[in-house]
Motif scaffolding. Structure first.
Motif, PDB file in Angstrom:
ATOM      1  N   UNK A  12       0.825  -1.216   0.000  1.00 15.22           N
ATOM      2  CA  UNK A  12       0.000   0.000   0.000  1.00 15.22           C
ATOM      3  C   UNK A  12       0.855   1.260   0.000  1.00 15.22           C
ATOM      4  N   UNK A  13       2.138   1.105  -0.227  1.00 15.38           N
ATOM      5  CA  UNK A  13       3.051   2.236  -0.263  1.00 15.38           C
ATOM      6  C   UNK A  13       4.460   1.721  -0.431  1.00 15.38           C
ATOM      7  N   UNK A  14       5.427   2.617  -0.629  1.00 17.54           N
ATOM      8  CA  UNK A  14       6.813   2.185  -0.812  1.00 17.54           C
ATOM      9  C   UNK A  14       7.417   1.656   0.476  1.00 17.54           C
ATOM     10  N   UNK A  15       8.320   0.699   0.354  1.00 20.22           N
ATOM     11  CA  UNK A  15       9.040   0.203   1.517  1.00 20.22           C
ATOM     12  C   UNK A  15      10.011   1.271   2.012  1.00 20.22           C
ATOM     13  N   UNK A  16      10.119   1.408   3.334  1.00 24.35           N
ATOM     14  CA  UNK A  16      11.022   2.397   3.901  1.00 24.35           C
ATOM     15  C   UNK A  16      12.086   1.695   4.753  1.00 24.35           C
ATOM     16  N   UNK A  17      12.881   2.483   5.479  1.00 22.85           N
ATOM     17  CA  UNK A  17      13.982   1.921   6.251  1.00 22.85           C
ATOM     18  C   UNK A  17      13.509   0.944   7.319  1.00 22.85           C
ATOM     19  N   UNK A  18      12.332   1.180   7.880  1.00 23.84           N
ATOM     20  CA  UNK A  18      11.794   0.243   8.857  1.00 23.84           C
ATOM     21  C   UNK A  18      11.524  -1.119   8.250  1.00 23.84           C
ATOM     22  N   UNK A  19      10.996  -1.127   7.029  1.00 24.62           N
ATOM     23  CA  UNK A  19      10.789  -2.391   6.328  1.00 24.62           C
ATOM     24  C   UNK A  19      12.124  -3.076   6.045  1.00 24.62           C
ATOM     25  N   UNK A  20      13.108  -2.282   5.624  1.00 25.65           N
ATOM     26  CA  UNK A  20      14.426  -2.847   5.336  1.00 25.65           C
ATOM     27  C   UNK A  20      14.981  -3.545   6.573  1.00 25.65           C
ATOM     28  N   UNK A  21      14.833  -2.905   7.730  1.00 26.12           N
ATOM     29  CA  UNK A  21      15.339  -3.490   8.967  1.00 26.12           C
ATOM     30  C   UNK A  21      14.654  -4.812   9.266  1.00 26.12           C
ATOM     31  N   UNK A  35      18.052 -21.993   7.577  1.00 23.80           N
ATOM     32  CA  UNK A  35      16.626 -22.210   7.382  1.00 23.80           C
ATOM     33  C   UNK A  35      16.077 -21.559   6.131  1.00 23.80           C
ATOM     34  N   UNK A  36      14.789 -21.248   6.154  1.00 26.99           N
ATOM     35  CA  UNK A  36      14.101 -20.716   4.979  1.00 26.99           C
ATOM     36  C   UNK A  36      13.530 -19.337   5.266  1.00 26.99           C
ATOM     37  N   UNK A  37      13.515 -18.513   4.232  1.00 23.52           N
ATOM     38  CA  UNK A  37      12.941 -17.172   4.306  1.00 23.52           C
ATOM     39  C   UNK A  37      11.889 -17.056   3.214  1.00 23.52           C
ATOM     40  N   UNK A  38      10.668 -16.675   3.599  1.00 21.63           N
ATOM     41  CA  UNK A  38       9.564 -16.566   2.656  1.00 21.63           C
ATOM     42  C   UNK A  38       9.089 -15.125   2.572  1.00 21.63           C
ATOM     43  N   UNK A  39       8.472 -14.812   1.449  1.00 23.46           N
ATOM     44  CA  UNK A  39       7.915 -13.482   1.224  1.00 23.46           C
ATOM     45  C   UNK A  39       6.414 -13.616   1.009  1.00 23.46           C
ATOM     46  N   UNK A  40       5.666 -12.732   1.683  1.00 20.63           N
ATOM     47  CA  UNK A  40       4.209 -12.739   1.589  1.00 20.63           C
ATOM     48  C   UNK A  40       3.717 -11.307   1.403  1.00 20.63           C
ATOM     49  N   UNK A  41       2.746 -11.126   0.523  1.00 18.22           N
ATOM     50  CA  UNK A  41       2.134  -9.811   0.364  1.00 18.22           C
ATOM     51  C   UNK A  41       0.721  -9.852   0.943  1.00 18.22           C
ATOM     52  N   UNK A  42       0.506  -9.091   2.012  1.00 20.10           N
ATOM     53  CA  UNK A  42      -0.799  -9.044   2.668  1.00 20.10           C
ATOM     54  C   UNK A  42      -1.641  -7.977   1.979  1.00 20.10           C
ATOM     55  N   UNK A  43      -2.246  -8.404   0.867  1.00 11.67           N
ATOM     56  CA  UNK A  43      -2.893  -7.471  -0.058  1.00 11.67           C
ATOM     57  C   UNK A  43      -4.411  -7.635  -0.091  1.00 11.67           C
ATOM     58  N   UNK A  44      -5.006  -7.988   1.050  1.00  8.19           N
ATOM     59  CA  UNK A  44      -6.465  -8.148   1.055  1.00  8.19           C
ATOM     60  C   UNK A  44      -7.187  -6.807   1.052  1.00  8.19           C
ATOM     61  N   UNK A  45      -6.480  -5.724   1.313  1.00  2.82           N
ATOM     62  CA  UNK A  45      -7.079  -4.391   1.159  1.00  2.82           C
ATOM     63  C   UNK A  45      -7.002  -4.046  -0.320  1.00  2.82           C
ATOM     64  N   UNK A  46      -8.005  -4.490  -1.061  1.00  2.00           N
ATOM     65  CA  UNK A  46      -7.969  -4.380  -2.518  1.00  2.00           C
ATOM     66  C   UNK A  46      -8.022  -2.937  -3.003  1.00  2.00           C
ATOM     67  N   UNK A  74       0.407 -14.497  -2.175  1.00  2.01           N
ATOM     68  CA  UNK A  74      -0.482 -13.350  -2.316  1.00  2.01           C
ATOM     69  C   UNK A  74      -1.776 -13.649  -1.576  1.00  2.01           C
ATOM     70  N   UNK A  75      -2.065 -12.906  -0.540  1.00  2.16           N
ATOM     71  CA  UNK A  75      -3.280 -13.172   0.220  1.00  2.16           C
ATOM     72  C   UNK A  75      -4.539 -13.004  -0.614  1.00  2.16           C
ATOM     73  N   UNK A  76      -4.521 -12.096  -1.566  1.00  2.00           N
ATOM     74  CA  UNK A  76      -5.708 -11.865  -2.387  1.00  2.00           C
ATOM     75  C   UNK A  76      -6.079 -13.082  -3.226  1.00  2.00           C
ATOM     76  N   UNK A 189     -15.638  -9.450   2.292  1.00  2.00           N
ATOM     77  CA  UNK A 189     -16.080 -10.716   2.876  1.00  2.00           C
ATOM     78  C   UNK A 189     -14.928 -11.693   3.040  1.00  2.00           C
ATOM     79  N   UNK A 190     -13.878 -11.244   3.677  1.00  2.00           N
ATOM     80  CA  UNK A 190     -12.776 -12.146   3.975  1.00  2.00           C
ATOM     81  C   UNK A 190     -12.211 -11.809   5.332  1.00  2.00           C
ATOM     82  N   UNK A 191     -11.260 -12.604   5.771  1.00  2.00           N
ATOM     83  CA  UNK A 191     -10.712 -12.418   7.108  1.00  2.00           C
ATOM     84  C   UNK A 191      -9.940 -11.115   7.211  1.00  2.00           C
ATOM     85  N   UNK A 192     -10.017 -10.509   8.378  1.00  2.00           N
ATOM     86  CA  UNK A 192      -9.264  -9.303   8.642  1.00  2.00           C
ATOM     87  C   UNK A 192      -7.824  -9.669   8.997  1.00  2.00           C
TER      88      UNK A 192
END
Length: 278
Positions: A12-21, A35-46, A74-76, A189-192
Motif C-alpha cells: 500500500x506504499x513504498x518500503x522504507x527503512x523500517x521495512x528494510x530493517x 533455514x528458509x525465508x519466505x515473502x508474503x504480500x498481505x494485499x487483502x485491502x484491494x 499473495x493473500x488476495x 467478505x474475507x478475514x481481517x
C-alpha cells in the motif's frame, strides 16, 4: 523442525527503512540458521493495494540482497481459505455480525499501528445471531466465548531481546484491552488482518514470526485464534523499531525514508545496513 520465517508487507506504499530493517533481520536469521525465508504480500485491502508497490518492493528487496525460497504468497489469491476459517469460528458460536458504520470499525479493520489507540468495540451488536447476518455486515469475534474455549495453559514463546520468555494468555487483557475484534471484513467478505496473517503462518509452516515490537500486544489475539482453529502457534521474535529523529516510528507516508529514494540518490545496500544499525 528447521527455522522458517517470513517478511509480510502490505503493498500500500513504498518500503522504507523500517521495512528494510525487519526484512533484513528476518532474512539474516534464516540464513544464519540454515533455514528458509519466505515473502508474503498481505494485499487483502484491494482498494489500497497497488501492483506498482508490489513490483517496487520486489525490486528493493532483491537490491538489498534478500532472496526468498518460494514464490511470494499473495493473500488476495487465497480468500477462500480465510473465509473457511471465519466460518469455522462461526460454527462454534464464536462470532456475531456487526452492522456498525465503517467509521466505527475502521481501527479494527486495519493492521495495528504503533501509537494509534486501539478502540475496544462497545459491543453494540453483540446480541445478534449469525442467522441475522446481512450482506454488508462485518463479523466480530465473541471474545468472552473465545477465551472460555481457549486451551488450558495457552500462551507463546518470545525469543526477541525486548520481552524474551514465555507469555501465558492474558484473558483479562484480551477482554478489556482488545475486545471483540473483526475477523471477517464486510467490504470483501474475507478475514481481517489478525486472522489472515495467523492462518498464513500456519499454512506456510512458519516456525518463527519475526516482526516489529509494535505488534507484540496483538500476538495474544493471533495465538488465541490459532488455538480455536486447532493449531499450535509458532515462536515469536519481536524486534525494536526504526524511528525518525523525533523518535516516531516510520510509516509508509514517510516517503523521505523510502528505500527507492535512497537508491536513486546512489546509496548502496551496505549504506542501508549502516543507516539501520546492521
Amino acid at each position: 523442525m528447521s527455522f522458517r520465517t517470513r517478511f509480510a508487507p502490505s503493498p500500500t506504499g513504498p518500503l522504507h527503512l523500517g521495512h528494510a530493517y525487519s526484512a533484513l533481520v528476518a532474512h539474516d536469521m534464516a540464513r544464519a540458521q540454515g533455514g528458509s525465508f519466505l515473502l508474503r504480500f498481505e494485499d487483502t485491502d484491494l482498494e489500497r493495494s497497488k501492483p506498482e508497490y508490489m513490483r517496487q518492493a520486489l525490486d528493493d528487496l532483491a537490491w538489498l540482497g534478500i532472496t526468498w525460497d518460494a514464490p511470494p504468497l499473495m493473500q488476495s489469491e487465497n480468500l477462500d481459505v480465510y473465509n473457511q476459517s471465519v466460518e469455522a469460528l462461526s460454527s462454534r458460536g464464536l462470532t456475531y455480525p456487526c452492522r456498525c458504520s465503517r467509521k466505527d470499525i475502521a481501527a479494527a479493520l486495519a493492521a495495528p499501528q504503533e501509537g494509534a489507540p486501539h478502540s475496544v468495540y462497545p459491543q453494540t451488536c453483540k446480541t445478534r445471531s449469525m442467522d441475522d447476518r446481512g450482506p454488508n455486515d462485518a463479523i466480530r469475534l465473541h471474545m468472552d466465548r473465545a477465551v472460555e474455549q481457549a486451551s488450558d495453559g495457552l500462551g507463546f514463546i518470545e525469543d526477541g531481546p525486548l520481552r524474551a520468555g514465555p507469555h501465558p494468555l492474558d484473558h483479562a487483557a484480551l477482554l478489556a484491552k482488545i475486545g471483540d475484534i473483526v475477523v471477517g471484513r464486510k467490504d470483501i467478505q474475507t478475514a481481517a488482518y489478525f486472522l489472515a496473517s495467523a492462518i498464513d503462518d500456519i499454512r506456510e509452516g512458519i516456525t518463527h514470526v519475526v516482526r516489529g515490537v509494535d505488534l507484540f500486544d496483538f500476538t495474544q489475539v493471533q495465538v488465541l485464534l490459532l488455538d480455536l482453529l486447532g493449531h499450535k502457534p509458532p515462536r515469536y521474535f519481536h524486534h525494536d523499531l526504526i524511528r525518525d529523529e523525533n523518535g516516531k516510528r516510520l510509516a509508509k507516508r514517510d516517503d523521505a525514508r523510502a528505500i527507492s529514494l535512497y537508491r536513486s540518490e546512489g546509496a548502496s545496500p551496505q549504506d542501508i545496513r549502516a543507516m539501520i544499525g546492521l
